[in-house]
Design an enzyme around this catalytic site. Structure first.
Site, PDB file in Angstrom:
ATOM      1  N   SER A  95      43.616  40.241  51.127  1.00 58.64           N
ATOM      2  CA  SER A  95      42.233  40.485  51.468  1.00 58.64           C
ATOM      3  C   SER A  95      41.504  39.258  52.018  1.00 58.64           C
ATOM      4  O   SER A  95      40.447  39.380  52.614  1.00 58.64           O
ATOM      5  CB  SER A  95      41.457  40.970  50.226  1.00 58.64           C
ATOM      6  N   LYS A 110      35.297  32.419  50.419  1.00 62.42           N
ATOM      7  CA  LYS A 110      35.469  33.875  50.494  1.00 62.42           C
ATOM      8  C   LYS A 110      34.283  34.570  49.845  1.00 62.42           C
ATOM      9  O   LYS A 110      33.802  34.137  48.794  1.00 62.42           O
ATOM     10  CB  LYS A 110      36.775  34.254  49.790  1.00 62.42           C
ATOM     11  N   SER A 141      46.466  38.029  47.937  1.00 64.21           N
ATOM     12  CA  SER A 141      45.387  37.881  48.927  1.00 64.21           C
ATOM     13  C   SER A 141      45.119  36.475  49.428  1.00 64.21           C
ATOM     14  O   SER A 141      44.315  36.295  50.351  1.00 64.21           O
ATOM     15  CB  SER A 141      44.083  38.447  48.368  1.00 64.21           C
TER      16      SER A 141
HETATM   17  N1  GLN Z   1      46.712  43.688  48.676  1.00 62.52           N
HETATM   18  C1  GLN Z   1      46.649  43.757  47.248  1.00 62.52           C
HETATM   19  C2  GLN Z   1      45.666  44.833  46.850  1.00 62.52           C
HETATM   20  O1  GLN Z   1      45.212  45.514  47.707  1.00 62.52           O
HETATM   21  C3  GLN Z   1      46.251  42.437  46.688  1.00 62.52           C
HETATM   22  C4  GLN Z   1      44.820  42.146  46.892  1.00 62.52           C
HETATM   23  C5  GLN Z   1      44.406  40.840  46.275  1.00 62.52           C
HETATM   24  O2  GLN Z   1      45.229  39.987  45.970  1.00 62.52           O
HETATM   25  N2  GLN Z   1      43.111  40.705  46.053  1.00 62.52           N
HETATM   26  O3  GLN Z   1      45.360  45.007  45.719  1.00 62.52           O
END
Ligand code: GLN
Length: 468
Positions: free
Chosen positions: A137, A62, A161
């Site tokens: 994400s 990632k 994410s």
């Molecule tokens: N969707 C969550 C956020 O927008 C979690 C994102 C993540 O785990 N990096 O913060």
């Protein structure tokens, strides 16, 4: 020999290499060919390596994770052109294990999002249905593994994410216990929550990769030594006590098709010998999301202060220093980081700090205790990973609150620092449903054992139907 990248697991790829049935070069070329064939449509990758840098199994990483000499953008324009001069510890550990870097995967900007639509470089599409999101994400890593563009990948998880994109793409994702995997060299979002973890096709691959990346790192003082990772083999669940938290399984917004697939998986666990019991996490579900959306933006507002046009990436013009910094941040950050910086700065400001940030920290302690109490009676708890299956691109981009609700079920255990594994457990309207298994601190081996036995019993085919 022809390599079917859609089906080949990382463990099988290792076997082929060991028996010298393929070379690292052939493996790399097979994934490169798959990327050339399918990534135009999916956009899982932001950068792809032409020549393999090592002889082992390829891995995708990632783009919030630093890779020496290879661009690392965190999905943001503010880091466009930034090339780290060092490897994150997790990258270095993958390399030390012989894995070869295949490419960097798309992500919501600074890992802020649940659909990968917040990437400044354009969204990733779901391999099961390219009109839909892959989750986020870490949608790039999940789509890459699901579509056979990489045997496995690293993600990062702050509030879901890794787990949520794995669920939406029909693969396996582990968010490890807080403190088991180093964040050194990982672009920081919310430091009391961020964890790196594997995105894989099978639970055994997940355990293998977790074994490679986990353990104490002297460059990250939050890390600890971890118990030896057991590669799961058991196919029954005799004596395993599984809790079903009412609120996580009956929350408003869980689609009927998701609920049915999860119920069927729980019945299957019972048939394999597990003892199933109901339990309750009332405050975790009622307050988890609200509490997360104070703490995560608060920490983000502080972490993102370092992007000032001086130290990394983009620099805009300006008459003086102050103007240069303002112009750089205005041009470099997208809407979601800006929204979080504003929310977080507000929550931390004097006068509001106690009412918002300090209060959220107290609620976090309550959430942790609520989970601890449940684990006195159960070895793990289960629920859907995501309330819905993959949704259409654009369906939630205009409504940040609707987007935040995607993480309703993944956030509570993240707040409590606990490990969570998502495995595919069935389909709803032709799209994958994820089952979330959450264990106590350092309970990864239990998650692998139960996840593996269920994976065997459920026989979910991880290759997207339209690619078979
Ligand atoms: N969707 C969550 C956020 O927008 C979690 C994102 C993540 O785990 N990096 O913060």
């Amino acid at each position: 020999m022809s390599i079917d990248t859609l089906r080949l697991t990382a463990e099988e790829a290792m076997g082929l290499l060991e028996r010298k049935e393929v070379s690292g070069r052939e493996l790399h070329d097979a994934y490169r060919a798959a990327i050339d064939a399918r990534d135009g449509e999916l956009h899982a990758f932001l950068w792809v390596q032409d020549e393999p840098d090592r002889g082992g199994v390829p891995i995708a990483i990632k783009d919030v994770i630093s890779t020496k000499g290879v661009p690392t953008t965190a999905g943001s324009k503010i880091l466009e052109g930034y090339v780290p001069v060092f490897d994150a510890t997790v990258t270095a550990r993958c390399k030390a294990a012989g894995l070869s870097l295949l490419g960097k995967t798309n992500t919501d900007e600074f890992a802020m999002g649940s659909s990968t639509e917040n990437s400044a470089y354009g969204p990733t599409h779901n391999p099961w249905d390219p009109t839909r999101v892959p989750g986020g994400s870490g949608g790039g890593s999940a789509a890459a593994v699901s579509a056979g563009l990489a045997p496995w990948a690293l993600g990062s998880d702050t509030g879901g994410s890794i787990k949520q994109p794995a669920a939406l793409c029909g693969i396996v994702g582990l968010r490890p216990t807080y403190g088991t995997v180093s964040r050194y060299g990982v672009v920081a979002f919310a430091s009391s929550l961020d964890q790196v973890g594997p995105t894989t096709k099978t639970v055994r691959d997940c355990a293998l990769l977790y074994g490679i990346i986990s353990g104490r790192d002297e460059n990250d003082s939050t890390t600890v030594d971890v118990p030896k990772v057991d590669l799961p083999t058991a196919e029954d669940l005799k004596g395993v006590r599984i809790g079903v938290p009412r609120e996580l399984n009956e929350a408003e917004g869980i689609e009927p098709g998701v609920r049915n697939a999860v119920r069927a998986a729980i019945d299957r666990a019972a048939a394999l010998g597990a003892e199933i019991g109901e339990c309750s996490l009332p405050r975790s579900v009622d307050y988890g999301l609200a509490c997360y959306y104070l703490i995560a933006p608060a920490e983000a507002s502080s972490n993102l202060a370092r992007y000032d046009g001086v130290r990394y990436g983009l620099r805009a013009e300006g008459a003086d220093f102050r103007e240069m910094v303002m112009n750089t941040r205005r041009a470099g950050f997208g809407d979601e980081p800006k929204r979080r910086i504003m929310l977080g700065t507000y929550a931390l400001s004097s006068g509001y700090y106690d009412a918002y940030y300090a209060k959220a920290q107290k609620v976090r302690t309550v959430i942790k205790r609520e989970h601890d109490a449940v684990f006195e009676n159960f070895d793990l708890i289960v629920s859907p990973t995501s309330p819905t299956v993959a949704f259409e691109l654009g369906a939630k981009t205009a409504d940040p609150l609707a987007m935040y609700l995607n993480d309703l079920l993944t956030i509570p255990s993240c707040m409590a620092g606990l490990p969570g594994l998502s495995i595919p457990c069935g389909l709803s309207a032709g799209l994958p449903v994820g089952l979330q298994l959450v264990g106590p601190q350092f309970g990864e081996n239990t998650l692998f054992k139960v996840g593996h036995a269920l994976e065997r019993a459920l026989e979910f085919d991880f290759v997207p139907e339209r690619l078979r």
